[in-house]
Design an enzyme around this catalytic site. Structure first.
Site, short mmCIF file in Angstrom:
data_model
loop_
_atom_site.label_atom_id
_atom_site.label_comp_id
_atom_site.label_asym_id
_atom_site.label_seq_id
_atom_site.Cartn_x
_atom_site.Cartn_y
_atom_site.Cartn_z
N ARG A 40 0.86 -1.20 0.00
CA ARG A 40 0.00 0.00 0.00
C ARG A 40 0.90 1.24 0.00
O ARG A 40 0.92 2.02 0.95
CB ARG A 40 -0.88 0.02 1.23
CG ARG A 40 -1.93 -1.06 1.42
CD ARG A 40 -2.80 -1.45 0.33
NE ARG A 40 -4.19 -1.10 0.32
CZ ARG A 40 -5.12 -1.43 1.17
NH1 ARG A 40 -4.83 -2.07 2.27
NH2 ARG A 40 -6.38 -1.11 0.97
N GLN A 55 -0.62 3.03 -5.76
CA GLN A 55 -1.99 3.40 -5.44
C GLN A 55 -2.97 3.13 -6.59
O GLN A 55 -4.09 2.69 -6.35
CB GLN A 55 -2.05 4.88 -5.06
CG GLN A 55 -2.77 5.10 -3.76
CD GLN A 55 -2.47 6.44 -3.14
OE1 GLN A 55 -1.96 7.33 -3.81
NE2 GLN A 55 -2.77 6.59 -1.88
N ASP A 83 -4.19 -0.51 -6.65
CA ASP A 83 -4.66 -1.03 -5.37
C ASP A 83 -6.05 -1.66 -5.46
O ASP A 83 -7.08 -1.03 -5.21
CB ASP A 83 -4.64 0.14 -4.36
CG ASP A 83 -4.96 -0.31 -2.94
OD1 ASP A 83 -5.30 -1.48 -2.74
OD2 ASP A 83 -4.87 0.53 -2.04
N SER A 87 -8.35 -1.57 -2.23
CA SER A 87 -9.12 -0.34 -2.00
C SER A 87 -10.29 -0.23 -2.97
O SER A 87 -11.40 0.14 -2.58
CB SER A 87 -8.23 0.90 -2.13
OG SER A 87 -7.33 0.96 -1.05
N TYR A 142 -1.60 -0.85 9.18
CA TYR A 142 -2.68 -1.81 9.36
C TYR A 142 -2.93 -2.06 10.84
O TYR A 142 -2.06 -1.83 11.68
CB TYR A 142 -2.31 -3.15 8.71
CG TYR A 142 -2.49 -3.17 7.22
CD1 TYR A 142 -3.76 -3.10 6.66
CD2 TYR A 142 -1.40 -3.26 6.37
CE1 TYR A 142 -3.94 -3.14 5.29
CE2 TYR A 142 -1.57 -3.29 5.00
CZ TYR A 142 -2.84 -3.24 4.47
OH TYR A 142 -3.01 -3.26 3.12
P1 NAD Z 1 -8.53 -3.68 6.44
O1 NAD Z 1 -9.53 -4.08 5.42
O2 NAD Z 1 -7.34 -4.54 6.67
O3 NAD Z 1 -9.29 -3.53 7.87
C1 NAD Z 1 -10.47 -2.78 7.98
C2 NAD Z 1 -10.45 -1.98 9.26
O4 NAD Z 1 -10.67 -2.82 10.38
C3 NAD Z 1 -9.14 -1.24 9.53
O5 NAD Z 1 -9.39 0.15 9.59
C4 NAD Z 1 -8.70 -1.81 10.87
O6 NAD Z 1 -8.03 -0.85 11.67
C5 NAD Z 1 -10.02 -2.24 11.47
N1 NAD Z 1 -9.93 -3.17 12.61
C6 NAD Z 1 -9.11 -4.24 12.79
N2 NAD Z 1 -9.32 -4.82 13.98
C7 NAD Z 1 -10.32 -4.11 14.58
C8 NAD Z 1 -11.00 -4.23 15.81
N3 NAD Z 1 -10.69 -5.16 16.70
N4 NAD Z 1 -11.97 -3.32 16.09
C9 NAD Z 1 -12.29 -2.34 15.21
N5 NAD Z 1 -11.69 -2.19 14.03
C10 NAD Z 1 -10.71 -3.06 13.70
O7 NAD Z 1 -8.03 -2.19 6.20
P2 NAD Z 1 -7.99 -1.34 4.85
O8 NAD Z 1 -9.32 -0.74 4.66
O9 NAD Z 1 -7.46 -2.19 3.75
O10 NAD Z 1 -6.96 -0.18 5.21
C11 NAD Z 1 -6.02 -0.32 6.25
C12 NAD Z 1 -4.95 0.72 6.19
O11 NAD Z 1 -4.33 0.82 4.94
C13 NAD Z 1 -5.42 2.08 6.52
O12 NAD Z 1 -4.44 2.69 7.32
C14 NAD Z 1 -5.48 2.78 5.22
O13 NAD Z 1 -5.37 4.16 5.32
C15 NAD Z 1 -4.28 2.18 4.57
N6 NAD Z 1 -4.34 2.30 3.12
C16 NAD Z 1 -3.27 2.85 2.47
C17 NAD Z 1 -3.32 3.03 1.11
C18 NAD Z 1 -2.17 3.62 0.36
O14 NAD Z 1 -1.37 4.31 0.92
N7 NAD Z 1 -2.02 3.34 -0.91
C19 NAD Z 1 -4.43 2.62 0.39
C20 NAD Z 1 -5.49 2.05 1.08
C21 NAD Z 1 -5.44 1.89 2.45
#
Ligand code: NAD
Length: 373
Positions: free
Chosen positions: A123, A128, A131, A134, A229
């Site tokens: 990520r 991006q 991705d 996302s 994460y």
């Molecule tokens: P994910 O699908 O892995 O998880 C979904 C959400 O569940 C996350 O926000 C996580 O914190 C939450 N979670 C996990 N355990 C939990 C609990 N016990 N209680 C409540 N919530 C809980 O996550 P995602 O949507 O793929 O994104 C995760 C990270 O990646 C974020 O920081 C996001 O900003 C980042 N991200 C970065 C990029 C990039 O830079 N290119 C792109 C997309 C996402």
């Protein structure tokens, strides 16, 4: 370089890995694109549109497979299907991790396939536009709210009518990553009162900027890894979280759960006892259903009613929005392919030191590198 796009082999998969607009770009870059007859029909793209974009259409998957240097798919082929893919082909799919299926890994090895699993892309800013996680999470978050609204026998917005005021529905979103944030935004657009919780305190601002209330845990555990994460939380934090979720659920009409921890089973955040404490007629949509579920009562692929609460466990929810899911996935795939493509040599060139390649390369030249059983 010949790129083959097959009709998805899994019955329940409506998406397609290339759409006419991405085919046009591949052809312009010097690739030859072969598409199986009807590959895009389930997602709303006709053979004639692919032809118009410069693809060759053929009805014989074996011929397409034999002719392709690169095979683009959405779903992982089965171990049997792998046997039909000629040796040395580069396979690009949403996920090629074996998930305990040793025969799949063995097939990749035996067929000496190059396997690139897009769900493992780092990520990072550079990746991006590739991705897929996302892209698909956005769709899942949106659709989950529509499922909840459809199953809830109540309005989402507040209404002022001659017969009295209708209060807005209360929506609680658990996990505010990409899917959760889209669910919050969609529920807000429908007029619901939205609250959300995530173990990563960094998302508080994002939740509030969408007009939702962030439910704070009041604990200073840093449940975030170096990549941003979530990590598994301590037993004490998990206990506090359960208390907080229970309190919130007592007044919730629709709960959308999206919590995931990469590489692990989804955490159980909503127990059977908590469901019992919800109001009759409430709804839970568990987007983590395929990873084991955030709700103890979730049955993947099913809708069950327990303690007068409807618990929906969608499987491949994004396939139900196949047109745009295919467009977005195909654009991610195109950007990835162009990243690997050596225009001079007209072939895929794998720079094994590149973070993007290293992140998602699962197998190459008879060796399984990661994502095995
Ligand atoms: P994910 O699908 O892995 O998880 C979904 C959400 O569940 C996350 O926000 C996580 O914190 C939450 N979670 C996990 N355990 C939990 C609990 N016990 N209680 C409540 N919530 C809980 O996550 P995602 O949507 O793929 O994104 C995760 C990270 O990646 C974020 O920081 C996001 O900003 C980042 N991200 C970065 C990029 C990039 O830079 N290119 C792109 C997309 C996402």
């Amino acid at each position: 370089m010949k790129v083959a796009v097959l009709k998805e082999m899994a019955d329940a998969e409506k998406r397609v890995a290339a759409v006419p607009a991405t085919v046009e770009k591949m052809v312009a870059a010097g690739m030859e694109v072969l598409v199986q007859t009807g590959a895009g029909l389930a997602s709303g793209f006709r053979d004639a549109d692919y032809q118009g974009a410069g693809a060759k259409i053929d009805d014989h998957p074996e011929i397409l497979l034999a002719a392709g240097d690169v095979l683009l798919t959405v779903q992982r082929p089965s171990a049997e299907e792998l046997e039909r893919i000629p040796e040395g082909v580069a396979l690009v799919a949403y996920s090629l991790q074996s998930r305990g299926d040793a025969s799949f890994s063995a097939g990749l090895q035996r067929r000496r396939l190059t396997a690139l699993s897009l769900d493992l892309l780092p990520r990072i800013a550079r990746a991006q536009n590739m991705d897929v996680l996302s892209s698909m999470a956005n769709i899942a978050g949106y659709k989950s709210v529509l499922l909840a609204a459809g199953a809830l026998g109540k309005f989402f917005p507040m209404l002022m009518t001659a017969a009295g005021t209708v209060l807005p529905a209360k929506v609680f979103v658990l996990g505010a990553g990409v899917a959760g944030l889209q669910a919050i935004a969609t529920a807000r657009r429908l007029g619901a009162l939205v609250s959300a919780f995530d173990v990563r305190p960094a998302v508080k601002e994002q939740v509030e900027s969408l007009g939702a209330r962030f439910v704070a845990l009041g604990i200073d555990e840093h449940a975030e890894d170096a990549k941003g994460y979530a990590k598994e939380v301590s037993a004490e934090t998990a206990r506090k979280e359960r208390e907080l979720v229970l309190e919130e659920l007592k007044t919730t009409d629709a709960c959308i759960t999206t919590a995931l921890i990469p590489g692990k089973k989804a955490p159980v955040l909503v127990t059977a006892g908590m469901v019992k404490a919800m109001k009759p007629g409430s709804v839970i949509v568990d987007l983590a259903a395929e990873q084991g579920g955030n709700c103890e009562l979730t049955e993947p692929g099913k809708t069950v009613v327990v303690h007068d609460v409807t618990v929906i466990g969608p499987v491949n929810i994004v396939s139900s929005m196949a047109f745009q899911a295919s467009q977005l996935y195909a654009r991610n795939v195109l950007n990835f392919l162009l990243h690997l493509y050596d225009r001079q040599a007209r072939k895929v060139s794998l720079d094994r030191a590149d973070e993007i390649v290293k992140g998602c390369l699962i197998a190459h030249a008879g060796e399984v590198l990661q994502g095995g059983p």
